[in-house]
Design an enzyme around this catalytic site. Structure first.
Site, PDB file in Angstrom:
ATOM      1  N   GLY A  46     -47.100 -16.248 -41.782  1.00  0.00           N
ATOM      2  CA  GLY A  46     -46.038 -16.750 -40.913  1.00  0.00           C
ATOM      3  C   GLY A  46     -45.995 -15.931 -39.640  1.00  0.00           C
ATOM      4  O   GLY A  46     -46.390 -14.758 -39.632  1.00  0.00           O
ATOM      5  N   GLN A  51     -42.474 -12.648 -31.944  1.00  0.00           N
ATOM      6  CA  GLN A  51     -43.606 -11.765 -32.288  1.00  0.00           C
ATOM      7  C   GLN A  51     -44.792 -11.931 -31.343  1.00  0.00           C
ATOM      8  O   GLN A  51     -45.755 -11.163 -31.432  1.00  0.00           O
ATOM      9  CB  GLN A  51     -44.073 -12.023 -33.723  1.00  0.00           C
ATOM     10  N   CYS A  94     -45.069  -7.590 -42.554  1.00  0.00           N
ATOM     11  CA  CYS A  94     -44.766  -8.244 -41.284  1.00  0.00           C
ATOM     12  C   CYS A  94     -45.841  -7.851 -40.277  1.00  0.00           C
ATOM     13  O   CYS A  94     -46.184  -6.671 -40.168  1.00  0.00           O
ATOM     14  CB  CYS A  94     -43.393  -7.795 -40.795  1.00  0.00           C
ATOM     15  N   LEU A  95     -46.350  -8.841 -39.542  1.00  0.00           N
ATOM     16  CA  LEU A  95     -47.439  -8.567 -38.601  1.00  0.00           C
ATOM     17  C   LEU A  95     -47.000  -7.652 -37.454  1.00  0.00           C
ATOM     18  O   LEU A  95     -47.835  -7.040 -36.799  1.00  0.00           O
ATOM     19  CB  LEU A  95     -48.015  -9.871 -38.045  1.00  0.00           C
ATOM     20  N   HIS A 136     -37.901 -15.158 -43.881  1.00  0.00           N
ATOM     21  CA  HIS A 136     -38.358 -13.985 -43.123  1.00  0.00           C
ATOM     22  C   HIS A 136     -38.546 -14.357 -41.644  1.00  0.00           C
ATOM     23  O   HIS A 136     -38.079 -13.654 -40.748  1.00  0.00           O
ATOM     24  CB  HIS A 136     -39.667 -13.473 -43.738  1.00  0.00           C
ATOM     25  N   GLU A 137     -39.222 -15.491 -41.410  1.00  0.00           N
ATOM     26  CA  GLU A 137     -39.477 -15.909 -40.020  1.00  0.00           C
ATOM     27  C   GLU A 137     -38.187 -16.310 -39.329  1.00  0.00           C
ATOM     28  O   GLU A 137     -37.994 -16.047 -38.138  1.00  0.00           O
ATOM     29  CB  GLU A 137     -40.487 -17.065 -39.984  1.00  0.00           C
ATOM     30  N   HIS A 140     -36.534 -13.464 -37.852  1.00  0.00           N
ATOM     31  CA  HIS A 140     -37.133 -13.021 -36.582  1.00  0.00           C
ATOM     32  C   HIS A 140     -36.467 -13.699 -35.381  1.00  0.00           C
ATOM     33  O   HIS A 140     -36.226 -13.053 -34.364  1.00  0.00           O
ATOM     34  CB  HIS A 140     -38.626 -13.348 -36.541  1.00  0.00           C
TER      35      HIS A 140
END
Ligand code: CO
Length: 160
Positions: A46, A51, A94-95, A136-137, A140
Site C-alpha cells: 500500500g 508518502q 511502512c515504506l 494503515h493507508e 496516512h
C-alpha cells in the site's frame, strides 16, 4: 511531471491532514499510476499520496503478492463507514519508515466508500490483510503514521 519518490520520516508532509480531491484529471491519474510503480519497486502492498509528497486524500493498494494487476485498488476521497469485528494486534511496516515495524491495534473488519481512478464510487469491504492495509493507508491521509499508532516499535528485532 517531476519524477515521484517515496518520502521518509521525518518529512512533515507525513503528519499533514490531506486535502480532498475535487477533480480527477489525467495528470492526477498518471501520478496514481506512478504510485503503483513506486510501491512495487519498494515491495510494498500500500502507498498513500503524502508518502510521495502529494497533499491528497488518495491511496493505492495491491495485497496480491503476485502483483496481479486485477488486484490493484485506488481509493480517492475514502470514507470509513464502519469498523467492526473486534480489535486485533498486527505487526505493520511502512515504506516511509524503512526497517521499522510496529504492533498496531485495529478493527478486523472495515467498510470504506471511495472513488476509483475514474471517479466512480465503490464500496470496499474486507476483514483480512486488505482491511488492515486500507486502515494503515487511511491513517496516512489523516497525517497519522505507525509512530502515532503503534504500541511498540521495533528496528529489526530490537525494541526502538
Ligand atoms: Co505506511
Amino acid at each position: 511531471m517531476r519524477k515521484l519518490k517515496i518520502v521518509k520520516h521525518p518529512n512533515p508532509i507525513l503528519n499533514k491532514k490531506c486535502k480532498l480531491i475535487k477533480e480527477i484529471t489525467p495528470c492526477r491519474q498518471d501520478k496514481i499510476r506512478q504510485m503503483f510503480k513506486l510501491m512495487y519497486e519498494a515491495d510494498g502492498i500500500g502507498l498513500a499520496a503524502p508518502q510521495v509528497g502529494w497533499d491528497a486524500r488518495i491511496f493505492v493498494m495491491n495485497v496480491d503478492l503476485n502483483r496481479n494487476q486485477h488486484s490493484e485498488m485506488v481509493f480517492i476521497n475514502p470514507l470509513i463507514k464502519e469498523e467492526s469485528g473486534g480489535i486485533i494486534e498486527f505487526e505493520e511496516g511502512c515504506l516511509s519508515f524503512p526497517g521499522i515495524t510496529g504492533a498496531v491495534d485495529r478493527y478486523r473488519k472495515v467498510i470504506i466508500q471511495a472513488q476509483d481512478i475514474n471517479g466512480d464510487y465503490f464500496t470496499f469491504l474486507d476483514d483480512s490483510l486488505a482491511a488492515r492495509c486500507a486502515l494503515h493507508e487511511h491513517d496516512h491521509i489523516d497525517g497519522l503514521t505507525i509512530y502515532d499508532r503503534a504500541k511498540k516499535l521495533y528496528k529489526g528485532k530490537d525494541p526502538l
